[in-house]
Design a protein around this motif. Structure first.
Motif, PDB file in Angstrom:
ATOM      1  N   SER A   3       4.896  -6.509 -10.457  1.00 59.21           N
ATOM      2  CA  SER A   3       4.677  -7.053  -9.114  1.00 59.21           C
ATOM      3  C   SER A   3       4.482  -5.909  -8.127  1.00 59.21           C
ATOM      4  CB  SER A   3       5.869  -7.915  -8.676  1.00 59.21           C
ATOM      5  OG  SER A   3       5.952  -9.105  -9.439  1.00 59.21           O
ATOM      6  N   VAL A   4       3.709  -6.154  -7.069  1.00 62.85           N
ATOM      7  CA  VAL A   4       3.434  -5.124  -6.063  1.00 62.85           C
ATOM      8  C   VAL A   4       3.656  -5.703  -4.666  1.00 62.85           C
ATOM      9  CG1 VAL A   4       1.728  -3.534  -5.094  1.00 62.85           C
ATOM     10  CG2 VAL A   4       1.741  -4.009  -7.571  1.00 62.85           C
ATOM     11  N   VAL A   5       4.367  -4.947  -3.826  1.00 62.16           N
ATOM     12  CA  VAL A   5       4.619  -5.325  -2.430  1.00 62.16           C
ATOM     13  C   VAL A   5       4.331  -4.120  -1.557  1.00 62.16           C
ATOM     14  CG1 VAL A   5       6.207  -6.474  -0.849  1.00 62.16           C
ATOM     15  CG2 VAL A   5       6.560  -6.671  -3.314  1.00 62.16           C
ATOM     16  N   SER A   6       3.808  -4.369  -0.340  1.00 57.25           N
ATOM     17  CA  SER A   6       3.476  -3.236   0.525  1.00 57.25           C
ATOM     18  C   SER A   6       3.880  -3.500   1.974  1.00 57.25           C
ATOM     19  CB  SER A   6       1.981  -2.921   0.448  1.00 57.25           C
ATOM     20  OG  SER A   6       1.235  -3.939   1.082  1.00 57.25           O
ATOM     21  N   PHE A   7       3.588  -2.521   2.828  1.00 56.53           N
ATOM     22  CA  PHE A   7       3.828  -2.623   4.263  1.00 56.53           C
ATOM     23  C   PHE A   7       2.494  -2.528   5.009  1.00 56.53           C
ATOM     24  CE2 PHE A   7       7.917  -1.233   2.699  1.00 56.53           C
ATOM     25  CZ  PHE A   7       8.835  -1.863   3.522  1.00 56.53           C
ATOM     26  N   ASP A   8       2.431  -3.117   6.186  1.00 59.14           N
ATOM     27  CA  ASP A   8       1.342  -3.071   7.176  1.00 59.14           C
ATOM     28  C   ASP A   8       0.541  -4.361   7.194  1.00 59.14           C
ATOM     29  OD1 ASP A   8       2.160  -0.548   7.804  1.00 59.14           O
ATOM     30  OD2 ASP A   8       0.458   0.477   6.862  1.00 59.14           O
ATOM     31  N   ASP A   9       0.220  -4.923   6.028  1.00 56.73           N
ATOM     32  CA  ASP A   9      -0.486  -6.197   5.916  1.00 56.73           C
ATOM     33  C   ASP A   9      -1.800  -6.232   6.695  1.00 56.73           C
ATOM     34  OD1 ASP A   9      -0.808  -8.646   4.772  1.00 56.73           O
ATOM     35  OD2 ASP A   9       0.317  -9.749   6.291  1.00 56.73           O
ATOM     36  N   VAL A  10      -2.720  -5.377   6.310  1.00 57.11           N
ATOM     37  CA  VAL A  10      -4.057  -5.391   6.913  1.00 57.11           C
ATOM     38  C   VAL A  10      -4.843  -6.574   6.356  1.00 57.11           C
ATOM     39  CG1 VAL A  10      -4.085  -2.905   7.292  1.00 57.11           C
ATOM     40  CG2 VAL A  10      -4.967  -3.830   5.141  1.00 57.11           C
ATOM     41  N   ASP A  11      -5.949  -6.907   7.019  1.00 54.00           N
ATOM     42  CA  ASP A  11      -6.703  -8.116   6.678  1.00 54.00           C
ATOM     43  C   ASP A  11      -7.208  -8.136   5.235  1.00 54.00           C
ATOM     44  OD1 ASP A  11      -6.344  -9.154   9.178  1.00 54.00           O
ATOM     45  OD2 ASP A  11      -8.258  -8.431   9.973  1.00 54.00           O
ATOM     46  N   ILE A  12      -7.543  -6.963   4.708  1.00 50.70           N
ATOM     47  CA  ILE A  12      -8.123  -6.914   3.363  1.00 50.70           C
ATOM     48  C   ILE A  12      -7.160  -7.425   2.297  1.00 50.70           C
ATOM     49  CG2 ILE A  12      -7.382  -4.560   2.795  1.00 50.70           C
ATOM     50  CD1 ILE A  12     -10.086  -4.118   1.470  1.00 50.70           C
ATOM     51  N   ASN A  13      -5.858  -7.428   2.591  1.00 56.24           N
ATOM     52  CA  ASN A  13      -4.869  -7.853   1.599  1.00 56.24           C
ATOM     53  C   ASN A  13      -5.124  -9.269   1.086  1.00 56.24           C
ATOM     54  OD1 ASN A  13      -3.677  -5.414   1.994  1.00 56.24           O
ATOM     55  ND2 ASN A  13      -1.904  -6.177   3.122  1.00 56.24           N
ATOM     56  N   ARG A  14      -5.672 -10.102   1.930  1.00 56.24           N
ATOM     57  CA  ARG A  14      -5.915 -11.506   1.547  1.00 56.24           C
ATOM     58  C   ARG A  14      -7.143 -11.660   0.662  1.00 56.24           C
ATOM     59  NH1 ARG A  14      -5.227 -11.900   7.065  1.00 56.24           N
ATOM     60  NH2 ARG A  14      -7.371 -12.663   7.358  1.00 56.24           N
ATOM     61  N   PHE A  15      -7.909 -10.565   0.507  1.00 56.72           N
ATOM     62  CA  PHE A  15      -9.143 -10.642  -0.282  1.00 56.72           C
ATOM     63  C   PHE A  15      -9.067  -9.820  -1.572  1.00 56.72           C
ATOM     64  CE2 PHE A  15     -10.160 -11.299   4.185  1.00 56.72           C
ATOM     65  CZ  PHE A  15     -10.801 -12.521   4.134  1.00 56.72           C
ATOM     66  N   LEU A  16      -7.912  -9.188  -1.813  1.00 53.13           N
ATOM     67  CA  LEU A  16      -7.726  -8.467  -3.073  1.00 53.13           C
ATOM     68  C   LEU A  16      -7.453  -9.463  -4.189  1.00 53.13           C
ATOM     69  CD1 LEU A  16      -5.443  -5.512  -1.888  1.00 53.13           C
ATOM     70  CD2 LEU A  16      -7.900  -5.451  -2.312  1.00 53.13           C
ATOM     71  N   THR A  17      -7.616  -8.998  -5.412  1.00 53.98           N
ATOM     72  CA  THR A  17      -7.299  -9.829  -6.572  1.00 53.98           C
ATOM     73  C   THR A  17      -6.273  -9.108  -7.428  1.00 53.98           C
ATOM     74  OG1 THR A  17      -9.546 -10.748  -6.570  1.00 53.98           O
ATOM     75  CG2 THR A  17      -8.221 -11.063  -8.562  1.00 53.98           C
ATOM     76  N   PRO A  18      -5.034  -9.638  -7.471  1.00 53.87           N
ATOM     77  CA  PRO A  18      -4.526 -10.785  -6.723  1.00 53.87           C
ATOM     78  C   PRO A  18      -4.271 -10.423  -5.257  1.00 53.87           C
ATOM     79  CG  PRO A  18      -2.741  -9.760  -7.920  1.00 53.87           C
ATOM     80  CD  PRO A  18      -3.983  -9.033  -8.335  1.00 53.87           C
ATOM     81  N   THR A  19      -4.151 -11.430  -4.407  1.00 56.59           N
ATOM     82  CA  THR A  19      -3.863 -11.176  -2.994  1.00 56.59           C
ATOM     83  C   THR A  19      -2.540 -10.427  -2.872  1.00 56.59           C
ATOM     84  OG1 THR A  19      -2.853 -13.372  -2.833  1.00 56.59           O
ATOM     85  CG2 THR A  19      -5.162 -13.150  -2.149  1.00 56.59           C
ATOM     86  N   LEU A  20      -2.493  -9.472  -1.950  1.00 58.29           N
ATOM     87  CA  LEU A  20      -1.364  -8.542  -1.868  1.00 58.29           C
ATOM     88  C   LEU A  20      -0.268  -9.047  -0.944  1.00 58.29           C
ATOM     89  CD1 LEU A  20      -0.076  -5.777  -2.469  1.00 58.29           C
ATOM     90  CD2 LEU A  20      -1.485  -4.826  -0.617  1.00 58.29           C
ATOM     91  N   SER A  21       0.953  -9.083  -1.448  1.00 59.50           N
ATOM     92  CA  SER A  21       2.126  -9.405  -0.626  1.00 59.50           C
ATOM     93  C   SER A  21       2.454  -8.193   0.238  1.00 59.50           C
ATOM     94  CB  SER A  21       3.324  -9.749  -1.519  1.00 59.50           C
ATOM     95  OG  SER A  21       3.025 -10.833  -2.366  1.00 59.50           O
ATOM     96  N   SER A  22       2.664  -8.414   1.536  1.00 58.46           N
ATOM     97  CA  SER A  22       2.856  -7.268   2.422  1.00 58.46           C
ATOM     98  C   SER A  22       3.646  -7.660   3.659  1.00 58.46           C
ATOM     99  CB  SER A  22       1.491  -6.700   2.833  1.00 58.46           C
ATOM    100  OG  SER A  22       1.627  -5.495   3.552  1.00 58.46           O
ATOM    101  N   VAL A  23       4.245  -6.656   4.298  1.00 57.56           N
ATOM    102  CA  VAL A  23       5.043  -6.852   5.512  1.00 57.56           C
ATOM    103  C   VAL A  23       4.156  -6.673   6.733  1.00 57.56           C
ATOM    104  CG1 VAL A  23       6.957  -5.972   6.900  1.00 57.56           C
ATOM    105  CG2 VAL A  23       7.179  -6.099   4.405  1.00 57.56           C
ATOM    106  N   TYR A  24       4.094  -7.698   7.560  1.00 55.88           N
ATOM    107  CA  TYR A  24       3.261  -7.648   8.768  1.00 55.88           C
ATOM    108  C   TYR A  24       4.105  -7.302   9.980  1.00 55.88           C
ATOM    109  CZ  TYR A  24       0.571  -9.218  12.805  1.00 55.88           C
ATOM    110  OH  TYR A  24      -0.052  -9.269  14.016  1.00 55.88           O
ATOM    111  N   MET A  25       3.677  -6.267  10.703  1.00 59.41           N
ATOM    112  CA  MET A  25       4.310  -5.916  11.958  1.00 59.41           C
ATOM    113  C   MET A  25       3.334  -6.191  13.087  1.00 59.41           C
ATOM    114  SD  MET A  25       6.299  -4.782  14.281  1.00 59.41           S
ATOM    115  CE  MET A  25       7.715  -4.591  13.225  1.00 59.41           C
ATOM    116  N   ASN A  26       3.765  -6.967  14.072  1.00 57.75           N
ATOM    117  CA  ASN A  26       2.942  -7.273  15.232  1.00 57.75           C
ATOM    118  C   ASN A  26       2.996  -6.079  16.184  1.00 57.75           C
ATOM    119  OD1 ASN A  26       1.694  -8.264  17.528  1.00 57.75           O
ATOM    120  ND2 ASN A  26       2.616 -10.304  17.348  1.00 57.75           N
TER     121      ASN A  26
END
Length: 359
Positions: A277-300
């Motif tokens: 499993s892979v998890v990241s920080f920042d949650d840029v828009d491209i994360n939703r278009f990776l395969t598989p979609t990337l779980s990430s921490v979003y900071m406003n």
């Protein structure tokens, strides 16, 4: 010169209220806290009712905020994290009729820190040495550090909660059965007044990972791969991760590094998330278009920028007796790159039956 409308906007009351307070209207009723705030704001902005005796020329500077950027222009413009941070700063400043200026960048060769004395407050990205901080505070006491993942003694800070969120990620993975969790990241850089790297510190997310693993008696799985935060270096680290004697079941990193990890694992035919499993920080828009979609921490970060300006406004208009640390909370967006750890039972080997064998 500051106007009644400027004072009203910053003090949070109507222009009519400001006018009646400053003209000592005995019939006007308002709570004492608001009255004191209006008077203090007018004093700090050097407001003068007399047209013949206007406030000093530097009055406008009291309504300005200096923004000292840490990175080069190309990164600040193209990186969504900083782009949204600056958007929030500019929008909130406009709301309060405050002016944002960028007198120089930390990386500039030609910079004059003494220029900060003319601003009402100063926003500085990233961490600096104690000696540098002390020098800057002697020039302008209204300093706010933003995007700092640590506590700086005797300073105002607007920070994200990536340290706390690291524990949240690890708890989430642990509850899904993961124990062998690897961290991949980089160092935190501390700069001096010249903009040079004075020292490199362990990033607090790495330290949080280490502490969490020890707390859960998982020392044997505690591995950190420290790089330069780039995709290329993460790609090399990903290949090393796969060579560990006990292959991890989860990896925690940041978005640019996650791309390198995806590449390394894909080249080795390692499936995300079934194998790791892979998890990241920042949650840029491209994360939703990776395969598989990337779980990430979003900071406003846009809201972080707005919060920094609101604190700057308060420092300009009010006496705040103690340094403040404001933590902006983030959100873990779970997508397809995380799954429950799968346990595989080894097939029992068929035992040889020596009965009936003739010797």
């Amino acid at each position: 010169m500051a106007s009644i409308r400027d004072i009203a906007r910053i003090a949070g009351v109507s222009p009519a209220s400001v006018s009646r307070i400053l003209n000592n209207d005995p019939t006007f009723r308002i709570n004492e806290a608001s009255r004191a705030r209006v008077i203090e704001t007018a004093k700090r902005l050097h407001y003068s009712k007399s047209q013949k005796h206007p406030g000093p020329k530097q009055t406008d500077n009291q309504l300005s905020i200096a923004l000292i950027m840490r990175y080069n222009k190309s990164r600040e413009i193209t990186d969504p994290y900083f782009l949204n941070l600056h958007k929030g700063i500019n929008e909130e400043a406009k709301k309060w009729h405050l002016r944002i200026e960028q007198p120089f960048r930390i990386e500039d060769d030609d910079k004059n820190w003494a220029d900060l004395a003319k601003f009402g407050a100063v926003l500085i990205e990233g961490e600096m040495t104690p000696a540098a901080i002390k020098q800057i505070q002697s020039i302008n006491p209204h300093i706010i550090f933003i995007d700092v993942n640590t506590n700086i003694h005797n300073c105002n800070i607007v920070r994200n909660d990536f340290v706390e969120e690291t524990s949240h990620i690890l708890d989430t993975l642990y509850n899904l059965g993961h124990k062998n969790i690897v961290y991949i990241g980089g160092k935190s850089l501390v700069l001096d007044l010249d903009g040079k790297i004075a020292c490199e510190k362990n990033d607090l997310r790495e330290l949080t990972h280490l502490s969490w693993m020890k707390l859960h008696n998982l020392d044997q799985y505690c591995h950190s791969f420290i790089t330069d935060w780039s995709t290329d270096s993460a790609f090399e680290a990903g290949k090393k991760i796969l060579k560990l004697q006990q292959r991890p079941t989860a990896v925690v990193g940041s978005d640019p590094m996650a791309l390198g990890i995806y590449k390394a694992f894909n080249d080795a035919s390692v499936n995300i998330p079934n194998n790791i499993s892979v998890v990241s920080f920042d949650d840029v828009d491209i994360n939703r278009f990776l395969t598989p979609t990337l779980s990430s921490v979003y900071m406003n970060t846009e809201e972080m920028g707005k919060t920094a300006v609101r604190l700057a406004k308060d420092l300009i208009t009010e006496y705040i007796q103690i340094p403040l640390t404001i933590t902006c909370h983030s959100q873990l967006n779970i997508r397809d790159s995380i799954s429950k750890k799968k346990y595989y039972k080894r097939k029992a080997s068929k035992a040889l039956n020596f009965r009936g064998l003739l010797f």
